[in-house]
Design a protein around this motif. Sequence first.
Motif, PDB file in Angstrom:
ATOM      1  N   UNK A  35     -37.893 -15.432  -4.083  1.00  0.00           N
ATOM      2  CA  UNK A  35     -38.884 -14.466  -3.780  1.00  0.00           C
ATOM      3  C   UNK A  35     -38.516 -13.607  -2.570  1.00  0.00           C
ATOM      4  N   UNK A  36     -38.517 -12.234  -2.277  1.00  0.00           N
ATOM      5  CA  UNK A  36     -38.098 -11.683  -1.136  1.00  0.00           C
ATOM      6  C   UNK A  36     -39.228 -11.369  -0.398  1.00  0.00           C
ATOM      7  N   UNK A  37     -39.287 -11.361   1.037  1.00  0.00           N
ATOM      8  CA  UNK A  37     -40.535 -10.947   1.610  1.00  0.00           C
ATOM      9  C   UNK A  37     -41.270  -9.917   1.488  1.00  0.00           C
ATOM     10  N   UNK A  38     -40.755  -8.747   1.035  1.00  0.00           N
ATOM     11  CA  UNK A  38     -41.597  -7.771   0.869  1.00  0.00           C
ATOM     12  C   UNK A  38     -42.503  -7.825  -0.709  1.00  0.00           C
ATOM     13  N   UNK A  39     -42.471  -8.997  -1.182  1.00  0.00           N
ATOM     14  CA  UNK A  39     -43.181  -8.911  -2.199  1.00  0.00           C
ATOM     15  C   UNK A  39     -44.495  -9.059  -2.051  1.00  0.00           C
ATOM     16  N   UNK A  40     -45.431  -8.104  -2.889  1.00  0.00           N
ATOM     17  CA  UNK A  40     -47.031  -8.128  -2.542  1.00  0.00           C
ATOM     18  C   UNK A  40     -47.461  -9.392  -3.455  1.00  0.00           C
TER      19      UNK A  40
END
Length: 347
Positions: free
Chosen positions: A327-332
């Motif tokens: 998962x990348x940090x900008x994932x809502x």
Amino acid sequence: MKPLLRTLGGEAVWPPPVWLMRQAGRYLPEYRAVRAGVKDFIALCTTPELAAEVTLQPIRRYGFDAAILFSDILILPWALGHGLEFREGEGPVLPKLHDEAGVAALDPSRVADRVAPVMETVRLVRTGLATEGFADTTLIGFAGAPFTVACYMIEGGGSKDFANIRGMAYAQPALFQRLMDTLTDASIEYLSAQVTAGAEALMLFDSWAGVLSPRLFRAHVIEPAKRIVAALNQRHPGVPIIGFPRLAATLAGDYAAATRVNGVGLDTAADLPRIAAMMPPSTAVQGNLDPLALVAGGAAMAAETAAILDAMRHAERPFIFNLGHGIVPQTPPEHVAALLRLVRAAS
Ligand code: 1CP
């Protein structure tokens, strides 16, 4: 039995069990709150109460089928005495290992003490899962695979082309092999200790396996994994192991057959049923939604998820839904909830 353990035991469970690589982390506000209270990332990994807390956060929020120990693959080289620093926004920074002295300085005798907090985290998470009512959630312990850990040690951090490690593997094969053997032995002890502390399954992350030629892939991805799996199977029969030889393409089939892992994580580029067909029929396949489709959400995420579920529905082999990478940090966070609804509604 817990759904993830049934799947890793060779059973085709449907809807498939689901968890996500890097499911604990910066995209969650409750993680950022804990992270803000510690000096650095290593302190978070070595403070059992906090590491256990952030391991449990995504389970409480989403009810995944697996909790993955909150730690990092670079904790093992750190415990061997190699330097490690996590700089804000920059990722890991390590001294560049390049010679005999660098390999000779690694000291396996200090590992057990330095990773003792990780084992306490494992114990706390098992207790937490039981007391908070997550009886169906499997605790996964993990280590970086020797090749990927060596990548960070030799490159001094991340890299675009891994030129230093590939160069060393060709030009200094004996030295490189010594490093791989040291990391393989240390990984066996480290993973074994996690099982003793309460890990119910293990995962071996070989994120950069795909940069090697087929010959070097066999020598430095397959061989160490085979040795690790054999040693752990002997010490802890019945504890399943998932391998993640990222970007292995068709060599994922050879990896599954030769290492005898119970499951293979596949990256986003893998055409699941075709790569799965190259593996022994009881090997579970895990993957492989694009983490960026999870960021996008909506119709694009639904279409990608449906394609994966459709491809595996009739494959009649064990399947675990996951991403193709972390998962990348900008994932809502609400997109993760929507994804779980899609997977759990699979018919
Ligand atoms: O505070 C922060 O946000 C630091 C970011 C972070 C996190 C949340 C790092 C630094 N590591 C982690 C946790 C982590 N790393 C876990 C915990 C459990 C979970 O999945 O929720 C796991 C399993 C890892 C494994 C890991 N670390 C890998 C293998 C998987 C993969 O993503 O390829 C690798 C390559 C690392 C190295 C690493 N650690 C951290 C970063 C930013 C990186 C990657 C650097 C790079 O891109 O090269």
